[in-house]
Scaffold this active site. Structure first.
Site, PDB file in Angstrom:
ATOM      1  N   GLN A 176      -7.661  -0.254   3.000  1.00  0.00           N
ATOM      2  CA  GLN A 176      -7.725  -0.414   4.454  1.00  0.00           C
ATOM      3  C   GLN A 176      -6.353  -0.795   5.001  1.00  0.00           C
ATOM      4  O   GLN A 176      -5.835  -1.856   4.661  1.00  0.00           O
ATOM      5  CB  GLN A 176      -8.726  -1.516   4.810  1.00  0.00           C
ATOM      6  CG  GLN A 176      -8.874  -1.759   6.292  1.00  0.00           C
ATOM      7  CD  GLN A 176      -9.777  -2.960   6.572  1.00  0.00           C
ATOM      8  OE1 GLN A 176      -9.467  -4.074   6.190  1.00  0.00           O
ATOM      9  NE2 GLN A 176     -10.878  -2.724   7.241  1.00  0.00           N
ATOM     10  N   GLY A 177      -5.783   0.047   5.840  1.00  0.00           N
ATOM     11  CA  GLY A 177      -4.480  -0.229   6.437  1.00  0.00           C
ATOM     12  C   GLY A 177      -4.640  -0.635   7.888  1.00  0.00           C
ATOM     13  O   GLY A 177      -4.364   0.170   8.800  1.00  0.00           O
ATOM     14  N   GLU A 228     -17.927  -4.030   7.320  1.00  0.00           N
ATOM     15  CA  GLU A 228     -17.241  -4.877   6.337  1.00  0.00           C
ATOM     16  C   GLU A 228     -17.855  -6.284   6.319  1.00  0.00           C
ATOM     17  O   GLU A 228     -17.995  -6.898   5.266  1.00  0.00           O
ATOM     18  CB  GLU A 228     -15.741  -4.955   6.692  1.00  0.00           C
ATOM     19  CG  GLU A 228     -14.931  -5.820   5.751  1.00  0.00           C
ATOM     20  CD  GLU A 228     -13.428  -5.770   6.053  1.00  0.00           C
ATOM     21  OE1 GLU A 228     -13.020  -5.046   6.969  1.00  0.00           O
ATOM     22  OE2 GLU A 228     -12.683  -6.469   5.351  1.00  0.00           O
ATOM     23  N   SER A 234      -4.048  -4.479   8.954  1.00  0.00           N
ATOM     24  CA  SER A 234      -3.142  -5.600   9.249  1.00  0.00           C
ATOM     25  C   SER A 234      -1.680  -5.189   9.142  1.00  0.00           C
ATOM     26  O   SER A 234      -1.307  -4.367   8.301  1.00  0.00           O
ATOM     27  CB  SER A 234      -3.374  -6.746   8.268  1.00  0.00           C
ATOM     28  OG  SER A 234      -4.704  -7.143   8.278  1.00  0.00           O
TER      29      SER A 234
END
Ligand SMILES: Cc1cc2nc3c(=O)[nH]c(=O)nc-3n(C[C@H](O)[C@H](O)[C@H](O)COP(=O)(O)OP(=O)(O)OC[C@H]3O[C@@H](n4cnc5c(N)ncnc54)[C@H](O)[C@@H]3O)c2cc1C
Length: 376
Positions: free
Chosen positions: A126-127, A244, A129
């Site tokens: 997951q990109g 999530e 932050s």
């Protein structure tokens, strides 16, 4: 909370229990790198071959379309069998990338990715932050310029779990020039082997390399990889975060409940009544957390903010459980492997997936109706 299970549910539980008993790997999963990837994919492929991967996903996407009650039974048995932790490198794909594609993806995206995820053929990361854009995700600056039928991406992500071993990334970027905050973002599928991507792993305080910085230097991503509409990424990302924090909770929480029982064994006989009280409280808290999760899962319609309640409750309880393990082990913690490792990892629980403060803000604003936080 009492959930009633039918005779068919009980038969399902027996089948799950028997399969897990015969198939759960005896080795402890490696923590990071290629060994972690190979182990997790082999285990998922084995589950898939026997029909135990994505059991609640719709049939048309390779799942079995089973009810939430059956999902609860599966995870209860999974935790009881001490099967490999659900929080491994397949976590993103199974718990939020896949569900996001089911909810918002195109037919082509679903047809290509969903079967691969369930069969244990692809790892996702997951990109979201960035340095300076963690809690305040809407301030992110990594951008994608539209050039013909591609996005050309430049920028920098951080804390990307399993970026070093992932095949694909759920990448949130700013695609509308001059846009501010939640506007003008897009959620895109990024192939981690694309030219221009550099992954720089970061070691955490437990000595494991789970996450990394990711740099994008003119990375070309086809526009057909945008999930949902171009510039509509905030809506898609909110789906991802809800999955999530909520769906993902059940496996993790049942795992933690089993850990509380292991902790009680570790402490037997407890030294002093204060430790016995503490363990009894942890067992009660684990039961309360499970009840809240089941209620959230079975409530119809559930709200997207419910996930913050279960996520916060889990994260803080996980830290109390591991703190108690350290107090029980005392100096033996220095030579004991797994509780000590998990204790160090537990510090991240109130940061990953949104910090405890942010979950409290969401609960305050969206569930309790208190005034919203003002952004400059
Ligand atoms: C183990 C782990 C795995 C992770 N994996 C990923 C991943 O795979 N992909 C990804 O994109 N990110 C990932 N993250 C990053 C995670 O989402 C961020 O660390 C988190 O959102 C916090 O952002 P930050 O680190 O920038 O801290 P900041 O946002 O700078 O926060 C610093 C402190 O200020 C507090 N704070 C900030 N804003 C507020 C506010 N409005 N009200 C009250 N308090 C506030 C925070 O609670 C925190 O205590 C991971 C993090 C960890 C620890």
């Amino acid at each position: 909370m009492q959930i009633s299970f039918s005779p068919q549910d009980h038969a399902f539980r027996r089948t799950a229990r028997e399969w897990l008993l015969a198939n759960v790997p005896r080795d402890r999963a490696p923590h990071s790198g290629r060994p972690a990837r190979d182990f997790a994919l082999a285990w998922l492929a084995r589950c898939h071959a026997a029909g135990w991967s994505g059991i609640s996903w719709p049939d048309e996407y390779g799942g079995r379309g089973l009810s939430q009650e059956r999902l609860i039974i599966w995870y209860e048995e999974y935790a009881r069998a001490r099967a490999p932790s659900v929080l491994d490198c397949t976590f993103v794909a199974l718990n939020h990338a896949g569900p996001t594609l089911i909810a918002c993806g195109s037919d082509e995206q679903k047809a290509f990715h969903l079967p691969r995820i369930l069969a244990g053929q692809s790892i996702w990361c997951q990109g979201f932050s960035e340095p300076g854009s963690g809690s305040d995700l809407a301030s992110l600056g990594t951008n994608g310029r539209v050039e013909d039928d591609h996005l050309v991406v430049n920028g920098h992500k951080i804390w990307t779990s399993f970026a070093d071993i992932a095949d694909y990334q759920e990448l949130l970027i700013r695609t509308e020039p001059g846009s501010k905050r939640h506007q003008g973002l897009s959620w895109v599928i990024c192939d981690m082997k694309s030219e221009g991507i550099t992954v720089r792993p970061i070691e955490n305080m437990a000595g494991a390399v789970h996450f990394a910085e990711v740099f994008y230097d003119n990375v070309r991503i086809p526009l057909s990889n945008v999930v949902g509409d171009l510039h509509d990424g905030w809506r898609v990302a909110m789906n991802t975060l809800a999955f999530e924090r909520k769906i993902a909770a059940i496996g993790l929480q049942l795992e933690l409940s089993v850990k509380v029982e292991d902790l009680i064994d570790l402490a037997s006989p407890p030294r002093g009544s204060s430790m016995a009280d503490r363990l009894a409280t942890l067992r009660a808290e684990a039961a309360a957390m499970r009840a809240m999760t089941y209620r959230t899962m079975l409530r119809d319609p559930a709200t997207s903010s419910d996930g913050s309640l279960v996520r916060l409750c889990f994260a803080e309880l996980a830290q109390r459980v591991h703190r108690a393990a350290m107090d029980i082990l005392g100096p033996d913690a220095l030579v004991e492997g797994s509780w000590t490792h998990d204790y160090l990892e537990s510090y991240s629980e109130t940061i990953a997936g949104g910090t405890a403060e942010i979950q409290r803000n969401i609960i305050a604003e969206r569930i309790l109706g208190l005034p919203r936080t003002r952004h400059p």
